[in-house]
Design a protein around this motif. Sequence first.
Motif, PDB file in Angstrom:
ATOM      1  N   HIS A   1      -2.729   4.667   4.571  1.00  0.00           N
ATOM      2  CA  HIS A   1      -1.625   5.080   3.689  1.00  0.00           C
ATOM      3  C   HIS A   1      -1.986   6.222   2.754  1.00  0.00           C
ATOM      4  N   THR A   2      -3.242   6.322   2.399  1.00  0.00           N
ATOM      5  CA  THR A   2      -3.631   7.379   1.471  1.00  0.00           C
ATOM      6  C   THR A   2      -5.124   7.657   1.629  1.00  0.00           C
ATOM      7  N   SER A   3      -5.501   8.925   1.475  1.00  0.00           N
ATOM      8  CA  SER A   3      -6.908   9.263   1.677  1.00  0.00           C
ATOM      9  C   SER A   3      -7.662   9.340   0.346  1.00  0.00           C
ATOM     10  N   ALA A   4      -6.937   9.389  -0.770  1.00  0.00           N
ATOM     11  CA  ALA A   4      -7.622   9.543  -2.054  1.00  0.00           C
ATOM     12  C   ALA A   4      -7.082   8.571  -3.098  1.00  0.00           C
ATOM     13  N   PRO A   5      -7.071   7.254  -2.766  1.00  0.00           N
ATOM     14  CA  PRO A   5      -6.495   6.302  -3.727  1.00  0.00           C
ATOM     15  C   PRO A   5      -7.342   6.205  -4.988  1.00  0.00           C
ATOM     16  N   LEU A   6      -6.678   5.832  -6.065  1.00  0.00           N
ATOM     17  CA  LEU A   6      -7.386   5.436  -7.278  1.00  0.00           C
ATOM     18  C   LEU A   6      -7.726   3.966  -7.059  1.00  0.00           C
ATOM     19  N   LEU A   7      -9.026   3.656  -7.024  1.00  0.00           N
ATOM     20  CA  LEU A   7      -9.446   2.372  -6.451  1.00  0.00           C
ATOM     21  C   LEU A   7     -10.501   1.692  -7.308  1.00  0.00           C
ATOM     22  N   THR A   8     -10.343   0.389  -7.493  1.00  0.00           N
ATOM     23  CA  THR A   8     -11.429  -0.403  -8.081  1.00  0.00           C
ATOM     24  C   THR A   8     -11.560  -1.685  -7.270  1.00  0.00           C
ATOM     25  N   ASP A   9     -12.497  -2.539  -7.640  1.00  0.00           N
ATOM     26  CA  ASP A   9     -12.668  -3.818  -6.948  1.00  0.00           C
ATOM     27  C   ASP A   9     -13.272  -4.813  -7.926  1.00  0.00           C
ATOM     28  N   VAL A  10     -13.289  -6.092  -7.509  1.00  0.00           N
ATOM     29  CA  VAL A  10     -13.857  -7.132  -8.371  1.00  0.00           C
ATOM     30  C   VAL A  10     -14.882  -7.957  -7.592  1.00  0.00           C
ATOM     31  N   VAL A  11     -15.492  -7.323  -6.593  1.00  0.00           N
ATOM     32  CA  VAL A  11     -16.499  -8.007  -5.774  1.00  0.00           C
ATOM     33  C   VAL A  11     -17.785  -8.154  -6.607  1.00  0.00           C
ATOM     34  N   SER A  12     -18.532  -9.241  -6.364  1.00  0.00           N
ATOM     35  CA  SER A  12     -19.659  -9.552  -7.247  1.00  0.00           C
ATOM     36  C   SER A  12     -20.927  -8.729  -6.986  1.00  0.00           C
ATOM     37  N   VAL A  13     -20.977  -7.958  -5.899  1.00  0.00           N
ATOM     38  CA  VAL A  13     -22.056  -6.973  -5.750  1.00  0.00           C
ATOM     39  C   VAL A  13     -21.417  -5.593  -5.619  1.00  0.00           C
ATOM     40  N   LYS A  14     -22.101  -4.590  -6.092  1.00  0.00           N
ATOM     41  CA  LYS A  14     -21.446  -3.288  -6.222  1.00  0.00           C
ATOM     42  C   LYS A  14     -21.949  -2.227  -5.245  1.00  0.00           C
ATOM     43  N   GLN A  15     -23.228  -2.194  -4.917  1.00  0.00           N
ATOM     44  CA  GLN A  15     -23.719  -1.135  -4.037  1.00  0.00           C
ATOM     45  C   GLN A  15     -23.109  -1.218  -2.631  1.00  0.00           C
TER      46      GLN A  15
ATOM     47  N   LEU B   1       0.826  -1.204   0.000  1.00  0.00           N
ATOM     48  CA  LEU B   1       0.000   0.000   0.000  1.00  0.00           C
ATOM     49  C   LEU B   1       0.864   1.258   0.000  1.00  0.00           C
ATOM     50  N   ARG B   2       2.018   1.184   0.666  1.00  0.00           N
ATOM     51  CA  ARG B   2       2.922   2.334   0.644  1.00  0.00           C
ATOM     52  C   ARG B   2       3.401   2.585  -0.793  1.00  0.00           C
ATOM     53  N   ALA B   3       3.772   1.504  -1.477  1.00  0.00           N
ATOM     54  CA  ALA B   3       4.208   1.631  -2.873  1.00  0.00           C
ATOM     55  C   ALA B   3       3.080   2.184  -3.744  1.00  0.00           C
ATOM     56  N   ALA B   4       1.865   1.723  -3.484  1.00  0.00           N
ATOM     57  CA  ALA B   4       0.713   2.194  -4.273  1.00  0.00           C
ATOM     58  C   ALA B   4       0.516   3.686  -4.064  1.00  0.00           C
ATOM     59  N   ALA B   5       0.631   4.144  -2.811  1.00  0.00           N
ATOM     60  CA  ALA B   5       0.437   5.569  -2.504  1.00  0.00           C
ATOM     61  C   ALA B   5       1.528   6.399  -3.161  1.00  0.00           C
ATOM     62  N   GLU B   6       2.783   5.931  -3.056  1.00  0.00           N
ATOM     63  CA  GLU B   6       3.917   6.682  -3.631  1.00  0.00           C
ATOM     64  C   GLU B   6       3.785   6.862  -5.131  1.00  0.00           C
ATOM     65  N   ARG B   7       3.294   5.801  -5.825  1.00  0.00           N
ATOM     66  CA  ARG B   7       3.272   5.815  -7.278  1.00  0.00           C
ATOM     67  C   ARG B   7       1.897   6.134  -7.827  1.00  0.00           C
ATOM     68  N   ASP B   8       0.953   6.414  -6.928  1.00  0.00           N
ATOM     69  CA  ASP B   8      -0.451   6.620  -7.318  1.00  0.00           C
ATOM     70  C   ASP B   8      -0.918   5.486  -8.246  1.00  0.00           C
ATOM     71  N   ALA B   9      -0.638   4.259  -7.798  1.00  0.00           N
ATOM     72  CA  ALA B   9      -1.060   3.082  -8.571  1.00  0.00           C
ATOM     73  C   ALA B   9      -2.575   2.903  -8.464  1.00  0.00           C
ATOM     74  N   LEU B  10      -3.132   2.157  -9.409  1.00  0.00           N
ATOM     75  CA  LEU B  10      -4.526   1.720  -9.294  1.00  0.00           C
ATOM     76  C   LEU B  10      -4.554   0.546  -8.318  1.00  0.00           C
ATOM     77  N   ILE B  11      -5.368   0.686  -7.259  1.00  0.00           N
ATOM     78  CA  ILE B  11      -5.496  -0.408  -6.290  1.00  0.00           C
ATOM     79  C   ILE B  11      -6.734  -1.229  -6.660  1.00  0.00           C
TER      80      ILE B  11
END
Lengths: 315, 315
Positions: A83-97, A54-64
């Motif tokens: 580690h970060t308050s405004a990550p670029l974030l997605t997920d692959v969970v089968s329900v979305k709401q 997560l530290r690496a993700a925050a440093e590089r503004d990676a997509l999590i």
Amino acid sequence: MRPLCVLGLGLIGGSVLRAATAAGIEAWAASAPGTDIEAASAEGFSVLEPSEALRAAAERDALICLAVPLPAVDEVLSNIAEHTSAPLLTDVVSVKQPVLDAVRRILPDARYVGGHPMAGKAESGWSASSAELFTGADWAVCLEPETELANWRTVCALALACGARVVPAGAAEHDRAVARISHLPHVFAEVLAELGARNGALPLRLAAGSFSDATRVAGTRPELVRAMCDGNAEALSEVLDSAIEALRGAREALGPVIESGHRGRTELDRLRSAPGTELSVDLTAPEAHAGLLAIGERGGVITAIDGEHAHALVP
Amino acid sequence: MRPLCVLGLGLIGGSVLRAATAAGIEAWAASAPGTDIEAASAEGFSVLEPSEALRAAAERDALICLAVPLPAVDEVLSNIAEHTSAPLLTDVVSVKQPVLDAVRRILPDARYVGGHPMAGKAESGWSASSAELFTGADWAVCLEPETELANWRTVCALALACGARVVPAGAAEHDRAVARISHLPHVFAEVLAELGARNGALPLRLAAGSFSDATRVAGTRPELVRAMCDGNAEALSEVLDSAIEALRGAREALGPVIESGHRGRTELDRLRSAPGTELSVDLTAPEAHAGLLAIGERGGVITAIDGEHAHALVP
């Protein structure tokens, strides 16, 4: 392409890591101890400690990419928030709401775009994961009124890089749709399997291919079906009511139910075999949101993104 | 083996004619004009005028196999009655009580033993028929309290000669069983397909393999589903009520429905993979009727008849 941090190394997370890496995306992963971390590392994938990842993700503004079961989402979001308050974030969970609600609660400033690849197999875990799991599959990428299209495009690009085609949909619409095409069929399969086995073994003895097909998913482990349906309880209840009403109708008059069912199945076959019309959506236009959502509502898919244009095929 | 007269040259009748001929049984057929009479004749099968076929059957006391749709049964029984009042008779119609009732009404002295081979395919007609259609399939052969075991054995021998395994069952029990494992799954598939297609194309777009499997039989022509379900209306209504009750239960608490469905599906898999225990029933013994029916109730099959003994495999 932007670097990628995958949290979770199960069937889907593992397959995202493999497919993204194969597509040339710089990717690393983290997973809960005791899972398949060693197997993934042994294959040469970069698997870090969660806080390090997560530290690496925050440093590089990676997509999590959150690839954990729904019950673990809150805890992982809290870890990210450290580690970060405004990550670029997605997920692959089968329900979305429920995931959208959790993100709004725990990481309100996240640049979040939900996702759901419509791919799976009977086996689970890293050992079942594959770089080809998403090839030709549909991948729902969520679009809410507040979604920034730049972020949506980044998540869309990940899905496309993994070999999938993107279906734009709102989280609530997605959840109502999967209640109809996934969760209700599971409940129907359970009811059929139970009724088939209820009065001695004669019915099961006489059962042929249609009964096997109709009850196949009742072979899924009960706790998985339970977790899946519980995560989408409201939409499932709603469509269960519609189903009970339809069966009451069938009890009175079969004809209309058979006719409309046949029309529905014909529509499915048509949608799958239609060559489709090519469309293009200008992502910088004010009507881009509405244009993308209309593609999903019409049963279309995004097949490529090229500069500021999303290319779609609509049946 | 006794000669055979097949009435009807559709998928099932045609396959019975082919399989029985291949097994060395002397067989001839008749069919309604305009069907596939010429194609069958061209292949060297003996296809006669209906009255000629029935006269030959009466003269030689052949086994007559009724292979026509349920709505045509009364008329064909009346035709048979013009040539003989006590034919040795079986049928391959997919519901058994309505045929039994028709035989009792129109040909009360017939030596009738109902049958239902659990085999089929999407195509219909003589051109789809095959001598191998019944290989390894189950074939229900009905046993009522008044059934003479000598006649039952003759019909059983036909099913075995065609490559099938025999499931002994009463007509009413058979019809209740197929309501559960065939007719209710059809209605469920229609309801799922209709609900999937109801609100725009998004749900069908997101539908994957489980929805395709669950709705496959909704692709059957509506008039065929209608005729099939109408022929078993009473048993279907009864199990529809049970299904509505189970779905109402699922609406309140999903856990028990999922657990019992999983148990039912596990039972199906167990039944199919069990090597089975060998049993033998002495057909001359007073308890032979009960012994045969018990085999069907336990999910077993008759695999051979040898002199006065029926050999069974019971899971």
